[in-house]
Design an enzyme around this catalytic site. Structure first.
Site, PDB file in Angstrom:
ATOM      1  CB  SER A  85      -0.866  -0.012   1.264  1.00  0.00           C
ATOM      2  OG  SER A  85      -1.478   1.241   1.469  1.00  0.00           O
TER       3      SER A  85
ATOM      4  CE1 TYR B  21      -4.775  -2.374   4.805  1.00  0.00           C
ATOM      5  CE2 TYR B  21      -3.796  -0.207   4.577  1.00  0.00           C
ATOM      6  CZ  TYR B  21      -4.347  -1.335   4.005  1.00  0.00           C
ATOM      7  OH  TYR B  21      -4.462  -1.431   2.635  1.00  0.00           O
TER       8      TYR B  21
HETATM    9  N1  LIG Z   1      -8.540  -0.037  -1.803  1.00  0.00           N
HETATM   10  C1  LIG Z   1      -7.464   0.671  -1.511  1.00  0.00           C
HETATM   11  O1  LIG Z   1      -7.494   1.902  -1.441  1.00  0.00           O
HETATM   12  C2  LIG Z   1      -6.147  -0.020  -1.293  1.00  0.00           C
HETATM   13  C3  LIG Z   1      -5.000   0.771  -1.200  1.00  0.00           C
HETATM   14  C4  LIG Z   1      -3.796   0.147  -0.988  1.00  0.00           C
HETATM   15  C5  LIG Z   1      -3.718  -1.223  -0.867  1.00  0.00           C
HETATM   16  N2  LIG Z   1      -4.863  -1.963  -0.959  1.00  0.00           N
HETATM   17  C6  LIG Z   1      -4.736  -3.404  -0.830  1.00  0.00           C
HETATM   18  O2  LIG Z   1      -5.332  -4.058  -1.922  1.00  0.00           O
HETATM   19  C7  LIG Z   1      -5.724  -5.369  -1.522  1.00  0.00           C
HETATM   20  C8  LIG Z   1      -7.151  -5.639  -1.966  1.00  0.00           C
HETATM   21  O3  LIG Z   1      -8.028  -4.793  -1.258  1.00  0.00           O
HETATM   22  P1  LIG Z   1      -9.356  -4.197  -1.889  1.00  0.00           P
HETATM   23  O4  LIG Z   1      -9.171  -2.745  -1.927  1.00  0.00           O
HETATM   24  O5  LIG Z   1      -9.706  -4.914  -3.137  1.00  0.00           O
HETATM   25  O6  LIG Z   1     -10.395  -4.506  -0.685  1.00  0.00           O
HETATM   26  P2  LIG Z   1     -11.576  -5.572  -0.581  1.00  0.00           P
HETATM   27  O7  LIG Z   1     -11.982  -5.540   0.844  1.00  0.00           O
HETATM   28  O8  LIG Z   1     -12.586  -5.310  -1.607  1.00  0.00           O
HETATM   29  O9  LIG Z   1     -10.866  -6.966  -0.929  1.00  0.00           O
HETATM   30  C9  LIG Z   1     -10.176  -7.729   0.022  1.00  0.00           C
HETATM   31  C10 LIG Z   1     -10.561  -9.180  -0.186  1.00  0.00           C
HETATM   32  O10 LIG Z   1      -9.799  -9.975   0.734  1.00  0.00           O
HETATM   33  C11 LIG Z   1     -10.679 -10.955   1.259  1.00  0.00           C
HETATM   34  N3  LIG Z   1     -10.204 -11.444   2.556  1.00  0.00           N
HETATM   35  C12 LIG Z   1     -10.204 -10.792   3.728  1.00  0.00           C
HETATM   36  N4  LIG Z   1      -9.742 -11.590   4.688  1.00  0.00           N
HETATM   37  C13 LIG Z   1      -9.438 -12.784   4.117  1.00  0.00           C
HETATM   38  C14 LIG Z   1      -8.927 -14.011   4.597  1.00  0.00           C
HETATM   39  N5  LIG Z   1      -8.616 -14.193   5.906  1.00  0.00           N
HETATM   40  N6  LIG Z   1      -8.737 -15.023   3.723  1.00  0.00           N
HETATM   41  C15 LIG Z   1      -9.060 -14.854   2.428  1.00  0.00           C
HETATM   42  N7  LIG Z   1      -9.553 -13.728   1.902  1.00  0.00           N
HETATM   43  C16 LIG Z   1      -9.737 -12.701   2.751  1.00  0.00           C
HETATM   44  C17 LIG Z   1     -12.014 -10.250   1.382  1.00  0.00           C
HETATM   45  O11 LIG Z   1     -13.086 -11.163   1.509  1.00  0.00           O
HETATM   46  C18 LIG Z   1     -12.041  -9.442   0.095  1.00  0.00           C
HETATM   47  O12 LIG Z   1     -12.625 -10.160  -0.964  1.00  0.00           O
HETATM   48  C19 LIG Z   1      -5.506  -5.427  -0.021  1.00  0.00           C
HETATM   49  O13 LIG Z   1      -4.254  -6.031   0.238  1.00  0.00           O
HETATM   50  C20 LIG Z   1      -5.456  -3.965   0.377  1.00  0.00           C
HETATM   51  O14 LIG Z   1      -4.737  -3.756   1.573  1.00  0.00           O
HETATM   52  C21 LIG Z   1      -6.081  -1.401  -1.178  1.00  0.00           C
END
Ligand SMILES: NC(=O)c1ccc[n+]([C@@H]2O[C@H](COP(=O)([O-])OP(=O)(O)OC[C@H]3O[C@@H](n4cnc5c(N)ncnc54)[C@H](O)[C@@H]3O)[C@@H](O)[C@H]2O)c1
Length: 252
Positions: free
Chosen positions: A140, A153
């Site tokens: 991130s 986080y």
């Molecule tokens: N959205 C943002 O702004 C952003 C920014 C930087 C990094 N990220 C990273 O991107 C990645 C994806 O996040 P996103 O934004 O798509 O959010 P999201 O919440 O839509 O997706 C996360 C997914 O991980 C799954 N998950 C959670 N716990 C789990 C577990 N124990 N086992 C298996 N699956 C599990 C959830 O069910 C979900 O489908 C993450 O690593 C997040 O930290 C997101």
């Protein structure tokens, strides 16, 4: 068809960024194993299949050893090898550590960081058998810069950056590259609870240009573009790197 024939695992692929990556990989010719805690990953997989993708859904909690072992086993049974792993699953539970239950800290570390250890501990031996591969860990902008009320986080995402670099050194002799992607604000549900602490998503978005200089949220498919590059041979000289599609957050 930039990754034709490669076998890829994408964790946290039921929705959001993981779904976008799985969809893009399938369109580019990869065989993709989508994994998620949520059973709705089956519907995500079905919609990719309807577009012609060769995909499998395996429901798993990637913070649990036995379920990770089953994920790796199911992948090898279905497709025979593993070339690419995208460690994307994560949770974001905001708040001050003064009010945070110890269980929240532990869950954040287990889902965000330990899951990457587990998936790679059991997945990399299959990559070695296949003669090499590409690992993509989802960091991130918070791997580099912090935000208020996000300490667990942020700590997990900082750890992912250095875990990535350390593994790049360990796996280079096996022709396995390890990189991470460090996105800025992508408009998915993971940010909602944090935004609520500051007046809600709509209110935070009004001032997005203050913290994300491009002045807009990033689309999941923009992160999928980066993942595709890192999964493909186009990034063949890159290992131990962080690619930072953050709309300019860390430029400040
Ligand atoms: N959205 C943002 O702004 C952003 C920014 C930087 C990094 N990220 C990273 O991107 C990645 C994806 O996040 P996103 O934004 O798509 O959010 P999201 O919440 O839509 O997706 C996360 C997914 O991980 C799954 N998950 C959670 N716990 C789990 C577990 N124990 N086992 C298996 N699956 C599990 C959830 O069910 C979900 O489908 C993450 O690593 C997040 O930290 C997101």
């Amino acid at each position: 068809m930039r990754i034709e024939g490669k076998v890829a695992i994408v964790t946290g692929a039921a929705r959001g960024i993981g779904e976008a990556i799985a969809r893009r990989f399938a369109r580019e010719g990869a065989k993709v194993v989508l994994s998620d805690l949520l059973a709705s990953g089956e519907a995500t997989a079905a919609s990719i299949r309807a577009e012609g993708g060769d995909v499998l859904f395996v429901q798993a909690d990637v913070s649990k050893t036995d379920q990770v072992k089953q994920l790796i086993q199911a992948t090898v049974e279905q497709y025979g090898r593993i070339d690419v792993i995208v460690n994307n699953a994560a949770v974001n539970i905001p708040g001050s550590i003064l009010d945070m239950d110890e269980a929240v800290w532990d869950k954040t570390m287990e889902v965000n960081l330990k899951s990457q250890f587990l998936v790679l501990k059991y997945g990399v031996p299959e990559m070695i058998k296949a003669g090499g591969g590409s690992i993509i860990n989802m960091g991130s902008a918070n791997s580099f810069v912090a935000e208020p009320m996000l300490s667990a986080y942020v700590a997990s995402k900082g750890g992912i950056l250095m875990f990535t670099k350390a593994l790049a050194l360990d796996f280079a002799p096996h022709n396995i590259r390890v990189n991470c992607i460090c996105p800025g604000w992508v408009d998915t549900t993971i940010n909602d609870a944090h935004a609520e602490l500051f007046g809600g998503r709509e209110k935070v978005l009004e001032s997005i240009a203050d913290f994300q200089p491009l002045g807009r949220t990033i689309r999941p498919d923009e992160i999928a573009n980066v993942a595709l590059f890192l999964a493909s041979d186009e990034s063949s000289a890159m290992t131990g790197s962080a690619v930072v599609p953050d709309g300019g957050i860390t430029a400040k």
